[in-house]
Design an enzyme around this catalytic site. Structure first.
Site, PDB file in Angstrom:
ATOM      1  N   SER A 357    -155.099  60.469  30.660  1.00 33.44           N
ATOM      2  CA  SER A 357    -154.333  61.379  30.321  1.00 33.44           C
ATOM      3  C   SER A 357    -153.349  61.038  29.529  1.00 33.44           C
ATOM      4  CB  SER A 357    -153.369  62.043  31.658  1.00 33.44           C
ATOM      5  OG  SER A 357    -152.675  62.560  31.775  1.00 33.44           O
ATOM      6  N   TRP A 360    -154.747  60.876  25.909  1.00 35.91           N
ATOM      7  CA  TRP A 360    -155.405  62.284  25.419  1.00 35.91           C
ATOM      8  C   TRP A 360    -153.298  62.821  25.258  1.00 35.91           C
ATOM      9  CZ3 TRP A 360    -152.451  66.711  28.396  1.00 35.91           C
ATOM     10  CH2 TRP A 360    -153.029  67.870  27.383  1.00 35.91           C
ATOM     11  N   HIS A 361    -152.556  63.136  25.479  1.00 32.21           N
ATOM     12  CA  HIS A 361    -151.088  63.127  24.975  1.00 32.21           C
ATOM     13  C   HIS A 361    -150.564  62.382  23.819  1.00 32.21           C
ATOM     14  CE1 HIS A 361    -150.285  64.384  29.189  1.00 32.21           C
ATOM     15  NE2 HIS A 361    -149.393  65.152  28.387  1.00 32.21           N
ATOM     16  N   GLY A 362    -151.157  61.193  23.236  1.00 32.00           N
ATOM     17  CA  GLY A 362    -151.014  60.367  22.410  1.00 32.00           C
ATOM     18  C   GLY A 362    -151.080  59.008  22.436  1.00 32.00           C
TER      19      GLY A 362
END
Length: 465
Positions: A357, A360-362
């Site tokens: 997660s 995925w956000h950066g």
């Protein structure tokens, strides 16, 4: 260029940049455009409409480069299914995430968002989850239920390859293209073709989406108004100002709480608009409540339970009330697939899921720290819950309150990393309150290992349940 000049006064009046205003206008346009989807003929025309609107809104919001990025991800997913079906799920997972990480690094998306800008990485994040889930579902279509498929895998598996038009329509569907929610290819196909719960033979008449849409839009307006009111009082820049270091512990801690509280209302606004868009199209419909008369449910579009987040009794419930559809995706495509057959999930699966997660956000230290913190937070909350279950009813309520207070402290402390992103700023903010939100979860986990509660006696009815 002329459009930029025309939008400048409006952007200045509401305190945003012109690119952000352009995005917000396109984002708001998804609601009426999703309404028009209802009158488009089924099957091919609907797929073409979904794809065409998605491409057009992306071009207006982010320019031609955005659609080129979308095309690369779409080709990764579709080529994997077409050429390597037995391994298409895992192949799309690594290639899709790899390309997304490259875009995060190239655009430095976290810094752009933090400074009030906008880019297309948010839409790329949604698209990445869509292509991965579709590939895994097509891979699962080769298997049979007795081969160990979980309920979700059996429900959403694809036994045949979607056409390219169907695939692009699913990937760029305007109702969820910018900010989610993520949904399954199987549901999209049933929706466009009038099958399943959308068929004429399904229970009850076609449900009216208007009441639920209006509710979501009113909620969106309230969330944005509260965010605009609070954000001038709690800017993130305050964490690096000398005055912050001069404050006492409780004032610093209170400011961290209010910063996290304020930031959440921006996300509540975005998800409420997306919810309205999905509901008005009809895709948000998720079945009927068993009542008299039956009432329609719109859970497929729901991405947040605001009261559930703000008054969460346990950290364990946060993934079920915050960014709900992404949390569901992570459970189905990461958490559950890491559990070996016949074994129970543990901290490794939880940590791995939270790490995915974060990526995925950066690729920012703040994201990594936040999601590792989240894994610790949930594990600590589980320890408190086990003690609560072993207590007599008179004492259990005290542990309910303890878990609520623990969640309140740790989630707002942890969210600072998600907001400031920079490693130095994150550690400085954590250190200013003596790392209380890191120490508490670790302490609860260790105490849970040492002070193991006895298992509460269960009645025969509970055991059968």
């Amino acid at each position: 260029m002329a459009m930029e000049v025309e939008l400048e006064p409006m952007a200045a009046s509401i305190g945003v940049t012109v690119p952000v205003l352009r995005f917000l206008l396109c984002f708001a346009a998804t609601v009426p455009l999703s309404f028009l989807w209802r009158i488009v003929p089924r099957c091919l025309p609907k797929h073409l409409y979904s794809a065409g609107v998605g491409v057009s809104l992306s071009y207006i919001s982010f320019g031609l480069s955005s659609n080129m990025h979308f095309l690369v991800l779409i080709m990764i997913g579709y080529s994997s299914m077409l050429l390597f079906r037995p391994r298409c799920g895992i192949l799309t997972f690594f290639l899709g995430f790899g390309y997304l990480i490259g875009c995060h690094v190239y655009y430095m998306s976290g810094d752009v968002w933090k400074d009030g800008g906008i880019d297309d990485t948010g839409a790329l994040m949604v698209l990445t989850l869509k292509i991965i889930s579709c590939s895994f579902n097509y891979n699962d279509g080769l298997l049979k239920e007795e081969e160990g498929l979980r309920e979700a895998q059996w429900k959403y598996r694809l036994t045949k390859l979607p056409s390219l038009v169907e695939y692009i329509g699913y990937c760029l569907c305007c109702g969820s293209h910018f900010a989610g929610p993520v949904f399954e290819m199987k549901d999209y196909l049933d929706w466009t073709e009038g099958k399943g719960i959308w068929s004429k033979e399904a229970k009850g008449p076609s449900p009216s989406p208007y009441g639920a849409t209006i509710r979501a839009l009113i909620q969106a307006g309230f969330c944005m108004a509260l965010y605009l009111y609070l954000v001038p009082y709690f800017p993130l820049s305050r964490f690096t100002e000398p005055i912050y270091q001069e404050w006492a512990f409780w004032k610093k801690f209170g400011y961290q709480y209010m910063s996290g509280f304020t930031a959440r209302w921006k996300y509540y606004f975005i998800w409420s608009v997306s919810e309205a868009s999905i509901i008005i199209s009809g895709l948000g419909f998720s079945g009927w409540v068993n009542s008299s008369p039956p009432k329609p449910r719109w859970d497929r579009a729901k991405n947040v339970d605001i009261l559930g987040v703000e008054f969460a009794k346990s950290s364990v419930v946060i993934p079920t009330v915050w960014n709900i559809q992404v949390s569901t995706w992570l459970r189905h495509y990461v958490y559950e697939r890491l559990v070996q057959s016949g074994k129970k999930p543990g901290f490794f699966q939880l940590l791995a899921t939270q790490t995915i997660s974060a990526i995925w956000h950066g690729v920012y230290p703040g994201y990594i720290i936040f999601f590792v913190q989240s894994a610790l937070m949930i594990a600590g909350s589980r320890a408190i819950y086990r003690w609560q279950q072993a207590m007599a009813p008179s004492m259990a309520n005290a542990f309910v309150f303890l878990n609520f207070a623990y969640t309140l402290v740790v989630i707002n402390y942890s969210s600072v990393g998600f907001l400031v992103l920079n490693l130095h700023e994150t550690l400085a903010a954590f250190g200013s309150v003596y790392y209380i939100g890191t120490i508490l979860p670790i302490l609860m986990i260790l105490l849970g290992k040492v002070i193991k509660p006895r298992r509460p006696a269960r009645s025969k009815a509970q055991k059968e349940q």
